[in-house]
Design a protein around this motif. Structure first.
Motif, mmCIF file in Angstrom:
data_model
loop_
_atom_site.group_PDB
_atom_site.id
_atom_site.type_symbol
_atom_site.label_atom_id
_atom_site.label_comp_id
_atom_site.label_asym_id
_atom_site.label_seq_id
_atom_site.Cartn_x
_atom_site.Cartn_y
_atom_site.Cartn_z
ATOM 1 N N TYR B 98 40.275 32.597 45.294
ATOM 2 C CA TYR B 98 39.177 31.718 44.911
ATOM 3 C C TYR B 98 38.852 31.849 43.434
ATOM 4 N N ARG B 99 39.861 32.167 42.634
ATOM 5 C CA ARG B 99 39.791 32.070 41.177
ATOM 6 C C ARG B 99 38.909 33.116 40.508
ATOM 7 N N ALA B 100 38.609 34.215 41.208
ATOM 8 C CA ALA B 100 38.028 35.346 40.485
ATOM 9 C C ALA B 100 39.193 36.035 39.778
ATOM 10 N N ILE B 101 38.925 36.619 38.602
ATOM 11 C CA ILE B 101 39.977 37.314 37.864
ATOM 12 C C ILE B 101 39.838 38.802 38.187
ATOM 13 N N VAL B 102 40.900 39.377 38.739
ATOM 14 C CA VAL B 102 40.806 40.743 39.257
ATOM 15 C C VAL B 102 41.505 41.718 38.315
ATOM 16 N N HIS B 103 40.801 42.810 38.001
ATOM 17 C CA HIS B 103 41.365 43.887 37.177
ATOM 18 C C HIS B 103 41.217 45.198 37.935
ATOM 19 N N ARG B 104 42.023 46.179 37.520
ATOM 20 C CA ARG B 104 41.857 47.515 38.093
ATOM 21 C C ARG B 104 41.602 48.513 36.968
ATOM 22 N N ALA B 105 40.773 49.501 37.276
ATOM 23 C CA ALA B 105 40.501 50.540 36.275
ATOM 24 C C ALA B 105 40.450 51.884 36.988
ATOM 25 N N ASP B 106 40.753 52.914 36.232
ATOM 26 C CA ASP B 106 40.667 54.252 36.801
ATOM 27 C C ASP B 106 39.220 54.721 36.666
ATOM 28 N N THR B 107 38.806 55.635 37.538
ATOM 29 C CA THR B 107 37.435 56.137 37.454
ATOM 30 C C THR B 107 37.237 56.839 36.126
ATOM 31 N N PRO B 108 36.061 56.716 35.529
ATOM 32 C CA PRO B 108 35.800 57.376 34.246
ATOM 33 C C PRO B 108 36.107 58.871 34.307
ATOM 34 N N ASP B 109 35.852 59.464 35.472
ATOM 35 C CA ASP B 109 36.070 60.906 35.620
ATOM 36 C C ASP B 109 37.541 61.278 35.486
ATOM 37 N N HIS B 110 38.415 60.307 35.816
ATOM 38 C CA HIS B 110 39.827 60.645 35.863
ATOM 39 C C HIS B 110 40.527 60.521 34.525
ATOM 40 N N THR B 111 39.890 59.789 33.606
ATOM 41 C CA THR B 111 40.532 59.607 32.308
ATOM 42 C C THR B 111 39.565 60.011 31.219
ATOM 43 N N GLY B 262 26.691 28.071 38.533
ATOM 44 C CA GLY B 262 26.707 29.532 38.443
ATOM 45 C C GLY B 262 27.699 29.944 37.370
ATOM 46 N N PRO B 263 27.857 31.262 37.145
ATOM 47 C CA PRO B 263 28.838 31.707 36.154
ATOM 48 C C PRO B 263 30.208 31.085 36.453
ATOM 49 N N ARG B 264 30.797 30.487 35.423
ATOM 50 C CA ARG B 264 32.072 29.813 35.663
ATOM 51 C C ARG B 264 33.253 30.760 35.569
ATOM 52 N N THR B 265 32.998 31.945 35.012
ATOM 53 C CA THR B 265 34.060 32.953 34.998
ATOM 54 C C THR B 265 33.543 34.212 35.697
ATOM 55 N N LEU B 266 34.242 34.600 36.747
ATOM 56 C CA LEU B 266 33.903 35.831 37.462
ATOM 57 C C LEU B 266 35.070 36.794 37.314
ATOM 58 N N GLU B 267 34.815 37.912 36.669
ATOM 59 C CA GLU B 267 35.859 38.945 36.549
ATOM 60 C C GLU B 267 35.422 40.142 37.385
ATOM 61 N N VAL B 268 36.324 40.593 38.229
ATOM 62 C CA VAL B 268 36.019 41.699 39.131
ATOM 63 C C VAL B 268 36.887 42.890 38.744
ATOM 64 N N ILE B 269 36.251 44.032 38.597
ATOM 65 C CA ILE B 269 37.001 45.250 38.272
ATOM 66 C C ILE B 269 36.959 46.182 39.477
ATOM 67 N N LEU B 270 38.130 46.513 39.983
ATOM 68 C CA LEU B 270 38.208 47.482 41.075
ATOM 69 C C LEU B 270 38.413 48.842 40.429
ATOM 70 N N VAL B 271 37.396 49.668 40.504
ATOM 71 C CA VAL B 271 37.488 50.958 39.833
ATOM 72 C C VAL B 271 37.568 52.076 40.862
ATOM 73 N N GLY B 272 38.529 52.969 40.655
ATOM 74 C CA GLY B 272 38.687 54.073 41.597
ATOM 75 C C GLY B 272 39.957 54.810 41.278
ATOM 76 N N PRO B 273 40.168 55.895 42.006
ATOM 77 C CA PRO B 273 41.403 56.641 41.779
ATOM 78 C C PRO B 273 42.590 55.739 42.082
ATOM 79 N N GLN B 274 43.493 55.592 41.121
ATOM 80 C CA GLN B 274 44.627 54.683 41.294
ATOM 81 C C GLN B 274 45.735 55.434 42.021
ATOM 82 N N THR B 275 46.033 54.988 43.227
ATOM 83 C CA THR B 275 47.051 55.664 44.016
ATOM 84 C C THR B 275 48.421 55.132 43.664
ATOM 85 N N ALA B 276 49.402 55.965 43.871
ATOM 86 C CA ALA B 276 50.776 55.583 43.550
ATOM 87 C C ALA B 276 51.222 54.455 44.475
#
Lengths: 500, 279
Positions: B98-111, B262-276
């Motif tokens: 549904y056109r949300a832009i999805v990113h992944r990030a590592d937890t701040p604690d991990h980096t 509503g906001p026309r750009t929705l960016e979602v960041i999935l933050v958590g420990p990045q598993t292999a």
């Protein structure tokens, strides 16, 4: 800005008359065929993703039935929960009273303009015209409602009120009318849907940012918690529910679900049935008022306006399960050809054909005609997410129109008179019953009909003429089935003189 | 079957809670005087509508309780059988549908270190947020009061912070470029994030008026599979906003177009420990 009156459904002709005109409108038919066929396939695939759809559907119907059978109980719970959360609850027995309550509430704020979320209940009661009479302008903010309002038109679909308009017509309406209501359409507006949506965004932005009063309906009200739910796509709902200081919600008394957890069924059924999405872009829930977040004053106007009359009919009651998804419109062959305006009310399509004659009664010509606005094909029942047996209610209401009988009218038990214009039908049925009860009469009649078959007309004379305008009269066989059986014992004897 | 008594059938109910104290107890009547009967208009309508309902439900046995009307909840609690990593992947897929832009990030604690160019794996959350705001050309960002300070630590001071406050007017917010929030829960099956106006999300208006919303989901903890699982985690007393992709409409020819109010750009960041092994 003065408040222009909008078109109304008052004085609409009976369905056959209206449909006779609308079915000749080739542009309308092309628009409707395109839109309904687009959504049909999408809905089917959204529903197919859930292998427990039939169980969700059964649960949705059961939760609504539980609510309706104990509506007094749940309304009392809802009222106390909303009040405890800081909201004010008002009761409106009919449309006039609801309009009066809302007008007074808006006047009390001192405002002359309100922004509106798309709401079937406020369409049903004609709120915008009532407000206009009081000098208050209501701005519709849903894109399709905006198209309807700017075009001085009437909604023709529950979900997409401007479904009868294609992109070119919408472009023309925006270019011609936006300036009369506020910010004009951009120069050189094209008919690309994205550009049209952008034009609506710009036009409505200032209205949202300045709005002091918002008016909405609700998709659901949770009795246990006093929570209201609005399901939408564009964000205009969020704007109207969040930015104004005062929020007024007009909601039919049947919109209740007992518990917050019950929403788990309807938030799965509704989006997939209506826009064929896994979930609609935005759903807002609120419970009374929240300190320093959203409106500081919240009024809930609970609307009867014929719902208790509908509740009194044990067959017709199921129509109150409706969650206004519009799936039944999108699959209906009659709706696809006749269009929404022919149904003469805010509720078009199959659900309108059973809801309107119950909310308004069957006395007027258009209301008495609605139960017949169907081929009884049953597609509507099949897609209904709360399993309303629309064909069953249609047949039930046809009986009420022809035969009359007891019904609840504005809360009072009354005996409905048989409708005019069905005298020939009733006489024919009585004659048929008598003939079928008398075998000798039946046999004599059949033999007489067979012997005179070559003299039978192709068209019926007199009042039957309209019926045979579009139908062939069935040809009478040379010999009745009973005579053939007696003569041949079902073909086990050698065929005699009748072989061809 | 005993026909129902037109009076209150639910003695356990909390009496007459009062529509602004509008109706007096004991005004219920089996007669229907109509809403425009003499007397204070509107005041009698509660009693009137209630009496109509009770008459309409004459077929319902008087002793029947709401709980006795059967509701079979044989539908699934969740569709399919997935591990938590698969649930997060499904969420990402459905958000993108549904056109949300999805990113992944590592937890701040991990980096400990900021994102190094060419470094394998996901960037840190502060680095990613800073980059998304810069890519957008944001000059200001609305900030909920409880947003972890570290999330915006890489955003240059030139980007004005606009703290969420009750005094903010819609016009103020209309001049804000972006907003960064956390969320309450996310639903994988439907690609939905739910905000509940908690301190790390702020008041509803800050995620509505700015045209660019960056929403951070802590995975896998904040992700559930289904709508029923999400409702269990939510408090109905809080104002909830369920968001499934950016603003959209189907109002033109029943065809979906993204981007209205509503906001026309929705960016979602999935933050958590990045598993292999995750893509």
């Amino acid at each position: 800005m003065n408040a222009p009156h909008q078109a109304t459904y008052l004085g609409m002709p009976a369905f056959p008359t209206a449909a006779d005109a609308s079915t000749r409108n080739t542009q309308l038919r092309a628009n409707l065929r395109h839109a309904t066929h687009t959504i049909r396939a999408k809905r089917a695939s959204a529903v197919a993703e859930l292998d427990d759809w039939s169980r969700l559907r059964a649960a949705g119907a059961a939760i609504k039935d539980r609510t309706l059978r104990h509506l007094d109980h749940y309304l009392e719970r809802l009222e106390s929960a909303v009040t405890a959360a800081g909201g004010h609850v008002h009761w409106a027995a009919d449309a006039d009273e609801a309009n009066r309550i809302v007008t007074e509430l808006v006047r009390a704020t001192g405002e002359r303009e309100v922004v509106k979320v798309k709401s079937m209940a406020t369409q049903e009661i004609g709120l915008n015209n009532a407000l206009a009479t009081a000098g208050i302008t209501a701005y519709e903010t849903d894109l399709a409602e905006l198209i309807v309002q700017l075009g001085d038109d009437l909604p023709s679909h529950i979900l997409v009120p401007a479904i009868h308009r294609n992109r070119g017509e919408i472009r023309d309406i925006f270019a011609a009318k936006m300036a009369q209501w506020g910010r004009p359409a951009p120069e050189g507006l094209t008919d690309a849907p994205a550009d049209l949506a952008e034009a609506a965004r710009l036009h409505l932005r200032e209205k949202f940012l300045n709005a002091k009063v918002g008016i909405s309906g609700a998709n659901f009200m949770v009795a246990e918690t006093g929570t209201l739910v609005v399901v939408e796509s564009e964000g205009n709902g969020r704007m109207c529910l969040t930015l104004p200081e005062t929020l007024i919600s007009v909601v039919g008394i049947e919109k209740i679900v007992p518990t917050f957890q019950d929403l788990e069924v309807f938030l799965q059924l509704l989006p997939r049935s209506s826009t064929a999405e896994r979930m609609n872009p935005y759903t807002s829930t609120w419970t009374g008022t929240t300190d320093a977040d959203g409106p500081s004053t919240f009024h809930l106007v609970l609307l009867d306006n014929g719902r208790t009359d509908t509740l009194a009919d044990t067959v017709g009651r199921q129509a109150l399960r409706c969650i206004r998804c519009s799936a039944c419109l999108n699959v209906c062959p009659v709706y696809e050809r006749a269009g929404g305006h022919a149904y003469g009310s805010a509720y078009p399509g199959p659900i309108g054909a059973i809801l309107t004659p119950q909310l308004r009664g069957t006395q007027s010509e258009v209301d008495a005609s609605l139960p017949y606005a169907s081929s009884l094909c049953g597609a509507c029942y099949e897609v209904c997410p709360v399993a309303i047996d629309i064909p069953e209610v249609l047949v039930h209401l046809r009986e009420r129109v022809v035969e009359g009988g007891p019904a609840s009218v504005r809360g009072t038990r009354a005996v409905i008179k048989p409708a005019k214009g069905h005298a020939a039908e009733r006489a024919a049925m009585r004659a048929a019953r008598w003939a079928l009860d008398h075998p000798l009469v039946l046999r004599t009649g059949q033999r007489l009909a067979s012997r005179t078959r070559r003299f039978h007309p192709r068209r019926l004379p007199g009042p039957g003429r309209a019926w045979s305008d579009t139908r062939e009269l069935p040809s009478v066989p040379e010999e009745s089935f009973r005579d053939w059986w007696q003569r041949t014992r079902g073909g086990s004897r050698t065929e005699g003189r009748k072989t061809t | 079957m005993t026909p129902r008594d037109p009076g209150s059938r639910n003695p356990d109910d909390p009496g007459n809670p009062g529509a602004q104290g509008a109706h007096a107890p004991g005004t219920r009547s089996t007669q229907d005087p109509g809403p425009h009967a003499p007397g204070a208009p509107g005041l009698g309508s509660r009693a009137l509508v209630m009496a109509r309902i009770r008459r309409a439900l004459a077929d319902v046995p008087r002793a029947e309780t709401p709980g006795e009307v059967p509701v079979e909840r044989t539908y699934h609690r969740v569709h399919g059988d997935r591990g938590s990593a698969e649930t997060v992947d499904l969420l990402a897929e459905h958000l993108a549908d549904y056109r949300a832009i999805v990113h992944r990030a590592d937890t701040p604690d991990h980096t400990g270190a900021p994102e190094a160019p060419g470094a394998p794996g996901a960037p840190s959350l502060p680095a990613l947020i800073a980059r998304l705001l810069a890519d957008r050309g944001a000059t200001s960002v609305a900030v909920p009061p409880g947003l972890p300070a570290s999330w915006l630590s890489d955003v240059p001071d030139a980007v004005r912070r606009v703290p969420d406050a009750a005094e903010l007017t819609p016009h103020d917010l209309d001049a804000v470029s972006s907003v960064v929030t956390a969320c309450a829960v996310a639903i994988a099956e439907t690609g939905t994030v739910v905000l509940d106006a908690a301190p790390d999300q702020g008041r509803r208006h800050i995620t509505l008026v700015p045209d660019h919303h960056i929403c951070v989901i802590r995975v896998p903890d904040q992700v559930v599979g289904s709508v029923p699982e999400a409702l269990e985690r939510l408090d109905p007393a809080r104002p909830l906003t369920w968001i499934s992709g950016p603003s959209a409409t189907s109002d033109i020819e029943l065809d979906r177009v993204e981007g209205v109010h509503g906001p026309r750009t929705l960016e979602v960041i999935l933050v958590g420990p990045q598993t292999a092994g995750r893509s």
